[in-house]
Write an enzyme that holds these catalytic residues in place. Structure first.
Site, PDB file in Angstrom:
ATOM      1  N   TRP A 120    -134.148  -5.788 -88.113  1.00  0.00           N
ATOM      2  CA  TRP A 120    -133.950  -4.580 -87.300  1.00  0.00           C
ATOM      3  C   TRP A 120    -135.106  -3.613 -87.443  1.00  0.00           C
ATOM      4  CZ3 TRP A 120    -131.348  -5.276 -83.274  1.00  0.00           C
ATOM      5  CH2 TRP A 120    -130.272  -6.156 -83.287  1.00  0.00           C
ATOM      6  N   ASP A 190    -132.288   4.526 -88.939  1.00  0.00           N
ATOM      7  CA  ASP A 190    -131.335   3.712 -88.184  1.00  0.00           C
ATOM      8  C   ASP A 190    -130.214   3.368 -89.161  1.00  0.00           C
ATOM      9  OD1 ASP A 190    -129.877   1.738 -86.980  1.00  0.00           O
ATOM     10  OD2 ASP A 190    -131.548   0.363 -86.634  1.00  0.00           O
ATOM     11  N   LYS A 214    -119.894  -0.813 -85.216  1.00  0.00           N
ATOM     12  CA  LYS A 214    -119.597  -1.261 -86.574  1.00  0.00           C
ATOM     13  C   LYS A 214    -118.524  -0.351 -87.174  1.00  0.00           C
ATOM     14  CE  LYS A 214    -124.106  -2.850 -86.154  1.00  0.00           C
ATOM     15  NZ  LYS A 214    -123.982  -4.196 -85.656  1.00  0.00           N
TER      16      LYS A 214
HETATM   17  N1  PMP Z   1    -130.123  -1.621 -85.755  1.00  0.00           N
HETATM   18  C1  PMP Z   1    -129.263  -2.241 -86.570  1.00  0.00           C
HETATM   19  C2  PMP Z   1    -129.337  -1.995 -88.037  1.00  0.00           C
HETATM   20  C3  PMP Z   1    -128.286  -3.090 -86.015  1.00  0.00           C
HETATM   21  O1  PMP Z   1    -127.409  -3.697 -86.808  1.00  0.00           O
HETATM   22  C4  PMP Z   1    -128.230  -3.270 -84.621  1.00  0.00           C
HETATM   23  C5  PMP Z   1    -127.184  -4.143 -83.953  1.00  0.00           C
HETATM   24  N2  PMP Z   1    -126.558  -5.048 -84.678  1.00  0.00           N
HETATM   25  C6  PMP Z   1    -129.181  -2.626 -83.835  1.00  0.00           C
HETATM   26  C7  PMP Z   1    -130.100  -1.800 -84.431  1.00  0.00           C
HETATM   27  C8  PMP Z   1    -129.180  -2.786 -82.344  1.00  0.00           C
HETATM   28  O2  PMP Z   1    -128.061  -2.140 -81.905  1.00  0.00           O
HETATM   29  P1  PMP Z   1    -127.568  -2.131 -80.399  1.00  0.00           P
HETATM   30  O3  PMP Z   1    -127.101  -3.510 -80.112  1.00  0.00           O
HETATM   31  O4  PMP Z   1    -126.490  -1.101 -80.444  1.00  0.00           O
HETATM   32  O5  PMP Z   1    -128.718  -1.740 -79.554  1.00  0.00           O
END
Ligand code: PMP
Length: 378
Positions: A120, A190, A214
């Protein structure tokens, strides 16, 4: 092959499941508290005697404005958000924040610092590179993202517009248990898979963002906390939907927001308050993840690749001694009512996500199953 004991257990779990809910270890969209779903079900057709569903209301109606304002007030209370922060309910997930952050925060500056701790963080870095020079101040890539580099080794720049960290790597199962002091450079985090799992000192951060799916609610909404002095200097080409100042001014209603997701998030905040708030959540989450890691560490069959000090309390990644057994493990787990344990396709193995709504019994059932599986296959 299944042992008789494993078969019996699967049958019992299946019978129980017809009366209750499966244990859901999904990384996201993830388990929601049963009480929240029950309340939503009870109000589905007729919200508080208004004769219509929340889904069917105008976002400008007084009923929905009350829902939205209450959700924000409860979130502020849960996180003890200090004065001077906007709380925004945005769209586009955490992924759109990967772009929104540089667009809003760069101002006159041309570079930003990022710490790379996993998939991520890497995605946030790749997106930021579209807008600015990215300085990766530390990375654990060479050790398969199995730890958080120590902050005193970070090669930070004093003139960075901000420093970005990924508080919990949902895929690798790596989590910060402390955040560094970044002085005058705003810390941006994030926190998609850790926000609301424990108390947090919001005042340490310039921006915090988190997709909802989550610990917050259903997908579709993104919680963004922005220190007020950081809003209002978005680049000219920033879409107005992504401009923190525009969203703050319009109460996160620059366009039609995902009203139902917002409403469910509000019910989750109410549920969290009724549970005793984030201190209680932190205790439960420590206990759940502690028991699972201990079961992994004391076996010769399961292994967690993450350095113990940096292990996530939300996403427990582990492998089996023989990857050939992965399919059988998942199949038998599912038959026993333990769902969504497959690791992310990019890393393989297993991952048990233990968000707030995953009960202690789910973890106990998983540990029991893992022990039986080990006995049958070691
Ligand atoms: N950052 C993290 C730490 C994530 O776990 C996720 C999704 N699992 C995202 C970003 C991307 O999130 P989204 O699908 O809401 O764009």
């Amino acid at each position: 092959m299944w042992s008789q004991a494993t078969r019996n257990q699967a049958v019992t779990a299946k019978i129980e499941r017809t009366m209750s809910r499966a244990f859901n270890f999904s990384a996201g969209p993830a388990a929601l508290p049963t009480e929240v779903l029950e309340e939503a079900r009870d109000q589905l057709l007729d919200y508080q005697g208004r004769g219509l569903s929340v889904m069917e209301m105008s976002h400008r109606s007084k009923e929905f404005i009350a829902i939205a304002e209450q959700a924000e007030a409860d979130l502020r209370e849960l996180l003890a958000v200090p004065e001077g922060y906007h709380v925004l309910f945005m769209q586009g997930g955490a992924t759109l924040q990967f772009a929104a952050v540089p667009l809003n925060l760069l101002g006159e500056k041309s570079s930003a610092d990022y710490v790379e701790t996993g998939s991520w963080a890497s995605k946030a870095i790749a997106e930021a590179r579209r807008y600015c020079e990215v300085h990766v101040v530390a990375s654990s890539a060479e050790e398969n993202f199995s730890y958080v580099p120590a902050p005193d080794t970070w090669d930070c720049s004093a003139d960075a517009a901000y420093l970005h960290v990924t508080g919990n790597e949902t895929i690798g199962g790596v989590e910060y248990h402390q955040y560094p002091d970044t002085g005058s450079v705003p810390l941006v985090a994030d926190l998609s898979s850790t926000l609301l799992s424990r108390p947090l000192d919001v005042s340490r951060f310039g921006v915090i963002y988190s997709g909802a799916q989550k610990n917050i609610g259903p997908a579709g909404i993104t919680v963004v906390l922005v220190r007020e002095d950081l809003a209002g200097k978005a680049a000219a080409a920033t879409p107005s939907m992504l401009d923190y100042a525009v969203q703050a001014e319009s109460g996160s209603m620059h366009n039609t927001p995902p009203t139902y997701s917002w409403y469910i998030a509000g019910l989750v905040f109410k549920w969290l308050k009724a549970q005793g708030g984030l201190e209680v959540m932190a205790e439960r989450n420590d206990s759940k993840s502690g028991r699972l890691y201990s079961a992994i560490d004391t076996s010769n069959f399961y292994r967690c690749p993450v350095r113990p000090a940096d292990r996530s309390r939300m996403n427990v990644a582990f492998t089996l001694a023989d990857a050939e057994l992965d399919g059988r493990f998942l199949e038998q787990a599912e038959a026993g009512g333990l769902l969504n344990l497959k690791g992310h396709r990019s890393v393989g193995g297993m991952r048990a996500s233990l968000y707030n709504a995953v009960p202690e019994q789910a973890v106990d059932a998983l540990i029991d199953f893992m022990r039986r599986f080990e006995t049958d296959h070691a």
